[in-house]
Design a protein around this motif. Structure first.
Motif, PDB file in Angstrom:
ATOM      1  N   SER A   1     -14.791   0.230   1.473  1.00  0.00           N
ATOM      2  CA  SER A   1     -13.843  -0.608   0.743  1.00  0.00           C
ATOM      3  C   SER A   1     -12.474  -0.688   1.420  1.00  0.00           C
ATOM      4  CB  SER A   1     -13.668  -0.092  -0.685  1.00  0.00           C
ATOM      5  OG  SER A   1     -13.213   1.250  -0.664  1.00  0.00           O
ATOM      6  N   ASP A   2     -12.265   0.080   2.472  1.00  0.00           N
ATOM      7  CA  ASP A   2     -10.995   0.017   3.204  1.00  0.00           C
ATOM      8  C   ASP A   2     -10.949  -1.154   4.178  1.00  0.00           C
ATOM      9  OD1 ASP A   2     -10.936   3.632   3.484  1.00  0.00           O
ATOM     10  OD2 ASP A   2     -10.059   2.336   1.942  1.00  0.00           O
TER      11      ASP A   2
ATOM     12  N   LYS B   1      -5.748   7.797   7.447  1.00  0.00           N
ATOM     13  CA  LYS B   1      -6.635   8.212   6.363  1.00  0.00           C
ATOM     14  C   LYS B   1      -7.661   9.163   6.948  1.00  0.00           C
ATOM     15  CE  LYS B   1      -9.262   6.524   2.415  1.00  0.00           C
ATOM     16  NZ  LYS B   1      -9.816   5.367   1.684  1.00  0.00           N
TER      17      LYS B   1
ATOM     18  N   LEU C   1       0.834  -1.193   0.000  1.00  0.00           N
ATOM     19  CA  LEU C   1       0.000   0.000   0.000  1.00  0.00           C
ATOM     20  C   LEU C   1       0.877   1.253   0.000  1.00  0.00           C
ATOM     21  CD1 LEU C   1      -2.797   1.357   0.327  1.00  0.00           C
ATOM     22  CD2 LEU C   1      -2.546   1.048   2.799  1.00  0.00           C
TER      23      LEU C   1
ATOM     24  N   HIS D   1      -0.830   7.139  -0.774  1.00  0.00           N
ATOM     25  CA  HIS D   1      -1.340   6.290  -1.847  1.00  0.00           C
ATOM     26  C   HIS D   1      -2.763   5.887  -1.511  1.00  0.00           C
ATOM     27  CE1 HIS D   1      -1.159   3.674  -5.275  1.00  0.00           C
ATOM     28  NE2 HIS D   1      -1.390   2.587  -4.554  1.00  0.00           N
ATOM     29  N   GLN D   2      -3.632   5.993  -2.490  1.00  0.00           N
ATOM     30  CA  GLN D   2      -5.031   5.561  -2.350  1.00  0.00           C
ATOM     31  C   GLN D   2      -5.718   6.225  -1.146  1.00  0.00           C
ATOM     32  OE1 GLN D   2      -5.099   1.267  -2.312  1.00  0.00           O
ATOM     33  NE2 GLN D   2      -4.530   1.093  -4.461  1.00  0.00           N
ATOM     34  N   GLY D   3      -5.352   7.459  -0.874  1.00  0.00           N
ATOM     35  CA  GLY D   3      -5.988   8.193   0.214  1.00  0.00           C
ATOM     36  C   GLY D   3      -5.362   7.955   1.576  1.00  0.00           C
TER      37      GLY D   3
END
Lengths: 115, 114
Positions: free
Chosen positions: A84-85, A78, A48, A60-62
């Motif tokens: 979806s996390d 985050k 990640l 990355h990815q929030g």
């Protein structure tokens, strides 16, 4: 040897609220890098985030994390959780030992995002 | 995307029997690893290798042997399987560069020893 300590067990967060998963480490080596891996249900772990630079934020990815060597930490954060996390998160440390990059994982933190 | 293939994906073995788990990677990575995953323990390193012909002990090598006959293949061998070795096993590959190179995992092998 190396050791990685994570927030243990299960963390439940309501969708839209912030997430923080803690990670601290102990190592006797100088050449080191840090990772967060994520494992979704019935899948393989995948990277990640990664970092080897002190006090530099990586995103990355929030998600984001900053390596702080002064406190031996690499916490994952985050600002707003999404359903979806939900996954299993591993903090890991890599060093060069006997010619190979040896990757040591923490015990993992199960993150559940609830509506 | 790096490709790491494990076989078999599921295995039931009898206590005292020999089990071989195979791993193949097609990305010319120098480093390969075997981990087992257990609830409450996370991913624990069993053996690793930095190239053909090399094997190194990880954190929990007892009861396991490893073999790296080629750059592409890395096997984990349980000579005398025990129920305590029931677990999910992951193979991974990475490198050859600096230790901030990520590793790529296979899909895992679920081993049950009865």
């Amino acid at each position: 040897g190396d050791s990685v300590t994570q927030t243990e067990g299960l963390v439940t967060v309501t969708e839209g609220l912030p997430v923080k998963l803690n990670c601290t480490y102990q190592t006797t080596y100088l050449t080191i890098a840090f990772f967060w891996y994520v494992q979704y249900l019935n899948e393989a772990p995948q990277v990640l985030l990664k970092s080897s630079t002190d006090n530099k934020r990586t995103e990355h990815q929030g998600f984001h994390a900053t390596l702080h060597k002064s406190s031996s930490s690499f916490h994952l954060q985050k600002s707003s959780a999404q359903l979806s996390d939900s996954a299993l998160y591993y903090c890991a440390l890599s060093d060069r030992t006997e010619g190979a990059d040896r990757l040591t994982f923490g015990k993992g933190t199960q993150l559940i995002i609830q509506p | 995307e790096a490709a790491v293939t494990q076989s078999p994906r599921n295995k039931v073995a009898v206590t005292g029997g020999k089990v071989t788990l195979s791993c193949n990677q097609t990305n010319n990575h120098n480093n390969m690893y075997w981990y087992r995953q257990d609830t409450g323990h996370g991913l624990r390193l069993i053996h690793y290798s930095y190239g053909a012909g090399s094997t190194e002990k990880g954190d929990i090598p007892d009861g396991y042997k490893a073999s790296r006959p080629s750059q592409e293949n890395f096997s984990l061998i349980l000579e005398l399987a025990t129920p305590s070795q029931t677990s999910v096993y992951f193979c991974a590959s990475g490198g050859p560069g600096q230790c901030n190179t990520e590793v790529f995992f296979g899909k895992g092998t679920r081993l049950t020893v009865v």
